[in-house]
Design a protein around this motif. Structure first.
Motif, PDB file in Angstrom:
ATOM      1  N   LYS A  42       0.824  -1.210   0.000  1.00 49.46           N
ATOM      2  CA  LYS A  42       0.000   0.000   0.000  1.00 49.46           C
ATOM      3  C   LYS A  42       0.853   1.252   0.000  1.00 49.46           C
ATOM      4  CE  LYS A  42      -4.102  -2.012   2.061  1.00 49.46           C
ATOM      5  NZ  LYS A  42      -5.014  -2.012   3.203  1.00 49.46           N
ATOM      6  N   GLU A  78     -12.238  -1.623  -4.563  1.00 54.72           N
ATOM      7  CA  GLU A  78     -10.888  -1.891  -5.053  1.00 54.72           C
ATOM      8  C   GLU A  78     -10.927  -2.656  -6.381  1.00 54.72           C
ATOM      9  OE1 GLU A  78      -6.833  -4.140  -3.505  1.00 54.72           O
ATOM     10  OE2 GLU A  78      -8.253  -3.373  -2.025  1.00 54.72           O
ATOM     11  N   GLU A  79     -11.832  -3.617  -6.491  1.00 58.96           N
ATOM     12  CA  GLU A  79     -11.962  -4.396  -7.725  1.00 58.96           C
ATOM     13  C   GLU A  79     -12.412  -3.509  -8.884  1.00 58.96           C
ATOM     14  OE1 GLU A  79     -13.416  -5.402  -4.756  1.00 58.96           O
ATOM     15  OE2 GLU A  79     -11.797  -6.789  -4.322  1.00 58.96           O
ATOM     16  N   ILE A  82      -9.484  -1.412 -10.015  1.00 57.37           N
ATOM     17  CA  ILE A  82      -8.573  -2.222 -10.829  1.00 57.37           C
ATOM     18  C   ILE A  82      -9.090  -2.310 -12.261  1.00 57.37           C
ATOM     19  CG2 ILE A  82      -7.767  -4.594 -11.230  1.00 57.37           C
ATOM     20  CD1 ILE A  82      -7.395  -4.835  -8.190  1.00 57.37           C
ATOM     21  N   GLU A 101       1.243  -6.325 -12.342  1.00 55.54           N
ATOM     22  CA  GLU A 101       0.116  -6.724 -11.506  1.00 55.54           C
ATOM     23  C   GLU A 101       0.257  -6.225 -10.066  1.00 55.54           C
ATOM     24  OE1 GLU A 101      -2.375 -10.661 -10.079  1.00 55.54           O
ATOM     25  OE2 GLU A 101      -0.840 -10.867 -11.622  1.00 55.54           O
ATOM     26  N   ASP A 102       1.453  -6.316  -9.490  1.00 55.60           N
ATOM     27  CA  ASP A 102       1.626  -5.857  -8.109  1.00 55.60           C
ATOM     28  C   ASP A 102       1.494  -4.339  -8.016  1.00 55.60           C
ATOM     29  OD1 ASP A 102       4.074  -5.673  -9.514  1.00 55.60           O
ATOM     30  OD2 ASP A 102       5.242  -5.756  -7.684  1.00 55.60           O
ATOM     31  N   LYS A 105      -2.296  -3.577  -8.174  1.00 55.42           N
ATOM     32  CA  LYS A 105      -2.962  -3.889  -6.902  1.00 55.42           C
ATOM     33  C   LYS A 105      -2.607  -2.869  -5.825  1.00 55.42           C
ATOM     34  CE  LYS A 105      -3.558  -8.812  -7.688  1.00 55.42           C
ATOM     35  NZ  LYS A 105      -3.216 -10.162  -7.241  1.00 55.42           N
ATOM     36  N   ALA A 109      -5.413  -0.531  -4.128  1.00 50.61           N
ATOM     37  CA  ALA A 109      -5.623  -0.633  -2.680  1.00 50.61           C
ATOM     38  C   ALA A 109      -5.512   0.743  -2.031  1.00 50.61           C
ATOM     39  CB  ALA A 109      -4.610  -1.592  -2.066  1.00 50.61           C
TER      40      ALA A 109
END
Length: 117
Positions: A42, A78-79, A82, A101-102, A105, A109
């Motif tokens: 985060k 959050e979804e 994304i 990807e990280d 996310k 977040a």
């Protein structure tokens, strides 16, 4: 003849052992990240924002070319964040190729936590 049979049996047992060990790894659950790992991910959110989002959404998330996203966590999960980052929409270009990807996310977040207190 007995030596050949013993050698074949040994190879068969070794193969069976390898199969058993490889199958025992199937279905194992990945470990959950601990609080420190989650906090570190985060913490990357603002840095990723500066690298990819600030030019359109402003240095205070106030909006510029793109909309104000200061309280985006009140409007989107959050979804949903994304998906919006990945696919774009409403004038926003898609970033699914630009972000790992990280990174995606971590950014989502961080943005999802932006709510009025």
């Amino acid at each position: 003849m007995i030596e050949g049979f013993a050698h074949m049996t040994m190879r068969w047992m070794l193969g069976l052992l390898v199969l058993i060990l490889s199958l025992s790894a199937c279905g194992s659950k990945p470990s959950k990240p601990n609080d420190t790992q989650v906090a570190a991910v985060k913490a990357d959110g603002p840095k990723i924002y500066q690298n990819f989002c600030i030019s359109c959404h402003g240095n205070q998330l106030q909006g510029a070319q793109g909309p104000n996203i200061q309280k985006v966590g009140e409007r989107l999960t959050e979804e949903e964040i994304i998906k919006r980052i990945q696919k774009g929409g409403g004038g926003m270009p898609p970033f699914q190729v630009a972000l790992k990807e990280d990174e995606l996310k971590a950014l989502a977040a961080w943005l999802a936590e932006l709510k009025q207190w």
